[in-house]
Design a protein around this motif. Structure first.
Motif, mmCIF file in Angstrom:
data_model
loop_
_atom_site.group_PDB
_atom_site.id
_atom_site.type_symbol
_atom_site.label_atom_id
_atom_site.label_comp_id
_atom_site.label_asym_id
_atom_site.label_seq_id
_atom_site.Cartn_x
_atom_site.Cartn_y
_atom_site.Cartn_z
ATOM 1 N N TYR A 39 2.194 -0.397 0.564
ATOM 2 C CA TYR A 39 1.092 -1.105 1.213
ATOM 3 C C TYR A 39 0.457 -0.183 2.253
ATOM 4 O O TYR A 39 0.950 0.922 2.505
ATOM 5 N N GLN A 40 -0.623 -0.651 2.851
ATOM 6 C CA GLN A 40 -1.265 0.067 3.943
ATOM 7 C C GLN A 40 -0.938 -0.649 5.251
ATOM 8 O O GLN A 40 -1.154 -1.854 5.379
ATOM 9 N N SER A 41 -0.432 0.087 6.203
ATOM 10 C CA SER A 41 -0.115 -0.517 7.500
ATOM 11 C C SER A 41 -1.357 -0.574 8.381
ATOM 12 O O SER A 41 -2.369 0.077 8.106
ATOM 13 N N ALA A 42 -1.254 -1.361 9.445
ATOM 14 C CA ALA A 42 -2.284 -1.438 10.492
ATOM 15 C C ALA A 42 -3.656 -1.850 9.972
ATOM 16 O O ALA A 42 -4.681 -1.353 10.438
ATOM 17 N N LYS A 43 -3.703 -2.791 9.032
ATOM 18 C CA LYS A 43 -4.981 -3.248 8.494
ATOM 19 C C LYS A 43 -5.452 -4.553 9.128
ATOM 20 O O LYS A 43 -6.638 -4.860 9.114
ATOM 21 N N VAL A 44 -4.533 -5.345 9.667
ATOM 22 C CA VAL A 44 -4.867 -6.669 10.203
ATOM 23 C C VAL A 44 -4.919 -6.602 11.726
ATOM 24 O O VAL A 44 -3.976 -6.124 12.369
ATOM 25 N N LYS A 45 -5.997 -7.064 12.311
ATOM 26 C CA LYS A 45 -6.166 -7.004 13.764
ATOM 27 C C LYS A 45 -5.395 -8.133 14.449
ATOM 28 O O LYS A 45 -5.010 -9.124 13.834
ATOM 29 N N VAL A 46 -5.210 -7.974 15.750
ATOM 30 C CA VAL A 46 -4.355 -8.894 16.490
ATOM 31 C C VAL A 46 -4.860 -10.331 16.456
ATOM 32 O O VAL A 46 -4.069 -11.274 16.349
ATOM 33 N N ASP A 47 -6.174 -10.522 16.522
ATOM 34 C CA ASP A 47 -6.699 -11.893 16.489
ATOM 35 C C ASP A 47 -6.370 -12.582 15.171
ATOM 36 O O ASP A 47 -6.092 -13.790 15.144
ATOM 37 N N GLN A 48 -6.377 -11.818 14.074
ATOM 38 C CA GLN A 48 -6.019 -12.375 12.776
ATOM 39 C C GLN A 48 -4.530 -12.713 12.717
ATOM 40 O O GLN A 48 -4.136 -13.698 12.102
ATOM 41 N N LEU A 49 -3.710 -11.870 13.340
ATOM 42 C CA LEU A 49 -2.280 -12.153 13.395
ATOM 43 C C LEU A 49 -2.009 -13.471 14.102
ATOM 44 O O LEU A 49 -1.172 -14.272 13.664
ATOM 45 N N ILE A 50 -2.716 -13.690 15.195
ATOM 46 C CA ILE A 50 -2.515 -14.906 15.983
ATOM 47 C C ILE A 50 -2.976 -16.136 15.211
ATOM 48 O O ILE A 50 -2.276 -17.163 15.155
ATOM 49 N N VAL A 51 -4.133 -16.042 14.572
ATOM 50 C CA VAL A 51 -4.667 -17.165 13.804
ATOM 51 C C VAL A 51 -3.740 -17.521 12.645
ATOM 52 O O VAL A 51 -3.606 -18.692 12.279
ATOM 53 N N ALA A 52 -3.074 -16.521 12.090
ATOM 54 C CA ALA A 52 -2.203 -16.742 10.929
ATOM 55 C C ALA A 52 -0.932 -17.509 11.290
ATOM 56 O O ALA A 52 -0.224 -17.972 10.396
ATOM 57 N N VAL A 53 -0.661 -17.651 12.583
ATOM 58 C CA VAL A 53 0.535 -18.378 13.022
ATOM 59 C C VAL A 53 0.101 -19.469 14.001
ATOM 60 O O VAL A 53 0.284 -19.358 15.221
ATOM 61 N N PRO A 54 -0.502 -20.561 13.517
ATOM 62 C CA PRO A 54 -1.020 -21.609 14.412
ATOM 63 C C PRO A 54 0.066 -22.249 15.263
ATOM 64 O O PRO A 54 -0.223 -22.803 16.328
ATOM 65 N N GLU A 55 1.322 -22.153 14.820
ATOM 66 C CA GLU A 55 2.429 -22.745 15.579
ATOM 67 C C GLU A 55 2.630 -22.066 16.929
ATOM 68 O O GLU A 55 3.302 -22.617 17.808
ATOM 69 N N LEU A 56 2.048 -20.886 17.117
ATOM 70 C CA LEU A 56 2.175 -20.195 18.405
ATOM 71 C C LEU A 56 1.626 -21.042 19.544
ATOM 72 O O LEU A 56 2.146 -21.007 20.660
ATOM 73 N N THR A 57 0.583 -21.812 19.257
ATOM 74 C CA THR A 57 -0.038 -22.625 20.313
ATOM 75 C C THR A 57 0.878 -23.749 20.782
ATOM 76 O O THR A 57 0.648 -24.333 21.835
ATOM 77 N N ASN A 58 1.916 -24.042 20.003
ATOM 78 C CA ASN A 58 2.863 -25.080 20.415
ATOM 79 C C ASN A 58 3.834 -24.586 21.480
ATOM 80 O O ASN A 58 4.428 -25.394 22.197
ATOM 81 N N VAL A 59 3.998 -23.271 21.565
ATOM 82 C CA VAL A 59 5.026 -22.737 22.467
ATOM 83 C C VAL A 59 4.467 -21.907 23.615
ATOM 84 O O VAL A 59 5.175 -21.630 24.587
ATOM 85 N N ALA A 60 3.193 -21.490 23.522
ATOM 86 C CA ALA A 60 2.633 -20.641 24.582
ATOM 87 C C ALA A 60 1.120 -20.626 24.519
ATOM 88 O O ALA A 60 0.514 -20.944 23.485
ATOM 89 N N ASN A 61 0.508 -20.272 25.642
ATOM 90 C CA ASN A 61 -0.903 -19.928 25.673
ATOM 91 C C ASN A 61 -0.984 -18.437 25.335
ATOM 92 O O ASN A 61 -0.530 -17.597 26.110
#
Length: 353
Positions: free
Chosen positions: A51-73
């Motif tokens: 695969y190719q590394s470093a293709k997905v930006k941080v905002d996309q990483l965060i959006v891909a895990v909506p459960e993060l908003t349950n545990v932190a801002n």
């Protein structure tokens, strides 16, 4: 009708107030992205190793895990977009200074760093040695890109945010969350290159994360972060340190080349107890007499290098790396040599860190 409308407005206001209160109760976690497999993409879902590394930006990483908003801002910063094999000393310094600045902000409770796995252990140890904060700093990666079947990055990132936002993670140094485990950035090493259980420590994990809850079993005892004598805010350049990997027919010329290239120390990744062939000893003695530090580490994955056991380190004025593997010994030496060139001081540092 007017009364009904006011009741609706009041309910909206109460809901908004509740949301604000809930957000205020959550920890504030910053995700600093550097690239790596956790931000990688393959040609198909079957590609977990190609695969190719470093293709997905941080905002996309965060959006891909909506459960993060349950545990932190959560908010993100993209500092690099590289594979971790491209982490140079200059990038280590840049990252360290940014993490140090974030840790001083009152609106930051914890920091997560997404990182490629190849040199993740080196970055984690570097930050553990140089960033003066008791706030949780968690380095996280993945062994499979986000596009792969059974990708591990989503859960690893979730666990990292849970740990970074947890008061019980304060003061434990820089941590690594991979494969449900919480490990010390000092101890962890990559032992396998194609399994999600790639990272391990010979001393065992500090704890585990299970369904968003931390379970702790031990704490690090070596000096780190707030107890460290090294401060990233005062370090602008690292000392050049090279590693020479030993084997049955290793020639002295490799060590001579490292010294001629300007190395301030050479890490001898020796066999067994940091051992070496007899034909190497005169060359390493001569290099030491030129002012270059000789540090005996071991190429075996576990154990410690015992001083004066394989070589008369006192006689030759050499240093042993204790339980640090060669790559981590390089990190510590490159930092320590910015403050001292005394072999006695270096040995003290290797015992304490």
């Amino acid at each position: 009708m007017l009364i009904s409308m006011w009741k609706k407005l009041a309910l909206v206001g109460l809901t908004a107030t509740a949301l604000v209160a809930t957000a205020a109760e959550k920890p504030n976690v910053v995700i600093v992205a550097t690239g790596g497999t956790i931000a990688g993409a393959g040609a198909s879902t079957a590609n977990s190793a190609v695969y190719q590394s470093a293709k997905v930006k941080v905002d996309q990483l965060i959006v891909a895990v909506p459960e993060l908003t349950n545990v932190a801002n959560v908010r993100g910063e993209q500092i690099f977009a590289i594979g971790s094999e491209s982490f140079t000393n200059d990038r280590l310094l840049e990252l360290g200074k940014r993490i140090s600045a974030l840790s001083k902000q009152a609106d930051v409770d914890g920091i997560v760093i997404t990182h490629g796995t190849d040199t993740l252990e080196e970055t984690a140890y570097f930050l553990n040695l140089t960033v003066h904060t008791d706030k949780p700093i968690v380095v996280v990666g993945s062994m499979r890109p986000s596009t792969a079947m059974s990708a591990d990055g989503v859960l690893n990132l979730y666990d990292a945010v849970v740990v970074a936002g947890s008061p019980d993670a304060k003061g434990k140094g820089v941590l690594v969350t991979m494969n449900d485990q919480i490990d010390s950035g000092r101890d962890i090493t990559k032992a396998v290159n194609i399994k999600t259980s790639a990272f391990s420590s010979q001393w065992g994990p500090l704890g585990m994360v299970v369904e968003g809850k931390n379970y702790w079993f031990r704490a690090p005892v070596k000096r780190h972060t707030t107890q460290s004598e090294f401060d990233i805010d005062k370090i602008n350049q690292l000392a050049p340190v090279e590693i020479v990997y030993a084997y049955g027919n290793v020639p002295p010329t490799l060590y001579e080349a490292a010294a001629a290239g300007g190395a301030k120390a050479i890490i001898h990744a020796g066999v067994g107890n940091g051992g070496m062939g007899k034909w190497l000893v005169p060359t390493l003695q001569n290099i030491r007499q030129q002012g270059v530090q000789i540090i005996r580490a071991a190429r075996v994955p576990n154990g410690i290098v015992i001083r004066n056991a394989d070589q008369p380190d006192d006689k030759y004025d050499w240093v042993v790396a204790h339980d640090l593997n060669p790559q981590k010994a390089r990190i510590l030496a490159s930092i320590a040599l910015t403050q001292t060139n005394s072999s006695q001081e270096l040995q003290r540092i290797f015992w304490e860190y």
